[in-house]
Design an enzyme around this catalytic site. Sequence first.
Site, PDB file in Angstrom:
ATOM      1  N   HIS A 121       0.858  -1.183   0.000  1.00  0.00           N
ATOM      2  CA  HIS A 121       0.000   0.000   0.000  1.00  0.00           C
ATOM      3  C   HIS A 121       0.892   1.230   0.000  1.00  0.00           C
ATOM      4  O   HIS A 121       1.923   1.254   0.691  1.00  0.00           O
ATOM      5  CB  HIS A 121      -0.885  -0.016   1.266  1.00  0.00           C
ATOM      6  CG  HIS A 121      -1.372   1.334   1.668  1.00  0.00           C
ATOM      7  ND1 HIS A 121      -0.842   2.037   2.725  1.00  0.00           N
ATOM      8  CD2 HIS A 121      -2.339   2.125   1.136  1.00  0.00           C
ATOM      9  CE1 HIS A 121      -1.475   3.198   2.830  1.00  0.00           C
ATOM     10  NE2 HIS A 121      -2.379   3.276   1.892  1.00  0.00           N
ATOM     11  N   ASN A 155       0.387   5.699  -0.318  1.00  0.00           N
ATOM     12  CA  ASN A 155      -0.545   6.809  -0.450  1.00  0.00           C
ATOM     13  C   ASN A 155       0.178   8.070  -0.041  1.00  0.00           C
ATOM     14  O   ASN A 155       0.850   8.098   0.981  1.00  0.00           O
ATOM     15  CB  ASN A 155      -1.763   6.552   0.474  1.00  0.00           C
ATOM     16  CG  ASN A 155      -2.552   7.805   0.791  1.00  0.00           C
ATOM     17  OD1 ASN A 155      -2.668   8.191   1.944  1.00  0.00           O
ATOM     18  ND2 ASN A 155      -3.095   8.438  -0.216  1.00  0.00           N
TER      19      ASN A 155
END
Lengths: 302, 302
Positions: A135, A137
Amino acid sequence: MTTAPDTAEIERRKDAARAWFETLRDRICKAFEDLEDALTGEGAAKVAGIAAGRFERTAWKRPGNDDAEGGGGVMSVMRGRVFEKVGVNVSTVHGAFSPEFAKQIPGSDTSGGQFWASGISLVAHMRSPHVPAVHMNTRHIVTGKGWFGGGADLTPMFPDSAPAQEDGRHLHAALKAACDAADPEYYPRFKKWCDEYFFLPHRGEPRGLGGIFYDYLDSGDWEADFAFTRGVGEAFLRAYPEIVARRMNGGWSDEDRRHQLIRRGRYAEFNLLYDRGTQFGLKTGGNTEAILMSLPPEVIWP
Amino acid sequence: MTTAPDTAEIERRKDAARAWFETLRDRICKAFEDLEDALTGEGAAKVAGIAAGRFERTAWKRPGNDDAEGGGGVMSVMRGRVFEKVGVNVSTVHGAFSPEFAKQIPGSDTSGGQFWASGISLVAHMRSPHVPAVHMNTRHIVTGKGWFGGGADLTPMFPDSAPAQEDGRHLHAALKAACDAADPEYYPRFKKWCDEYFFLPHRGEPRGLGGIFYDYLDSGDWEADFAFTRGVGEAFLRAYPEIVARRMNGGWSDEDRRHQLIRRGRYAEFNLLYDRGTQFGLKTGGNTEAILMSLPPEVIWP
């Protein structure tokens, strides 16, 4: 350096941040497609019949808004032979927070609840149980204040194994270098923040091997904060494809796959029960498909 | 009739409620095992090689408590050929709510935060995409007050199809009869409550075809409220096995199965994002395995 920026300067910053997130997205998609083409060995044999993936892009608007009003985003999704499902979402939205929500957001008081936010968000679920999920971000948010936030973390399916530990050290080293280039205090602080955030209290276990997580970053030097955020993106773009390339060509057993599908259940639990971005997005009328693109393609809760 | 019950009477009620939930569990498990044995036709051909299932029971204690202190439960799970995964949990717990949580619970003020709760909770995920999933839960809670709550609702995978609509009417009719025997105002009220509760706002869609949902039921006549709660259990026990028996012997296509696995994603989303019992249980140190037994055995988010 801490003088409040004027309107033109704030707009210049917004444009620069948005352009960076879009550029980073393009470079990541290219790197991931190259991995799809490079697959070989037992890894390729396991997915015989599945074509090398390519990203497909879908634009979306904030619901309840006409044309460009309120902004929107572009969801890039690839379902391939290395990447079972990877979503990369870039969105740039603006509007007004609900009064109750505004209380939780710094700077909403001086902006009359108005906000602007741009960011890139990526989650990759891999076919091979021996390639870690990941992940990443990063985002820039502007209210009466302006700040950066984001991070990246690695979720191997066999986190205690020697290869997974090596992969974890690899990503951590890249992120640490990006942190250290900005401030030697960043890495220990943001690593701890990540460990605390990506934890499943009901399981008493971490989501994976961590990484870094930061938010509300406003050091007083916008250019430095932006450079740091770009550095996090660059570190991810360098390290994760190296990890994938090192693991993807190996094979796996049905038992490995089953273990992977069970571990993915934990990922779904975290995102739906605890993830602030997911809860925030779904409860403020965000784009459901883009938000839930983070969910694993296949899961078992045996 | 509205005179406050004395301590002995409250204990008698607790014992009676608990005994009922355990009896109901035993009867449901028997009925479901009978369905496992009765499978035939194309439905049986689709699961050739899978043995007729039997429930396995696992006792658990509330964590952080020695022996019987705080109570616990028994989780009954069957992984069979009709029931892909069905969990029936009976628990009887007691203790003190945290001060912040106590504020949300009626009667906590006069009980010093002390509570006692017993209930049965059931979720069934079926192998055949043409057999609806189902949820049923009833409970008795005692603080400074005492009340019943619960309900049942049906989740067909093809909710608009004629067979699913027939199944929905079947369960609703049984629940309505149980309601009407107690109070003609119950069914419309509890049906509406169910429709409102089992709704996914981020998808803009209901979880299924509904049923009934009720809570804080304290009419002033404990025996009547208990009889109603037994009636809901009896209605479920009669209607759901009839629905399963009518559908389970048919076959299904790979496409039907894929559709089912996608629909199950919605079920997982609801339970993890919105279900009060799940959130409540996980955040108050409940038994994670028992709580998450409601999650589907296999899910895809394509």
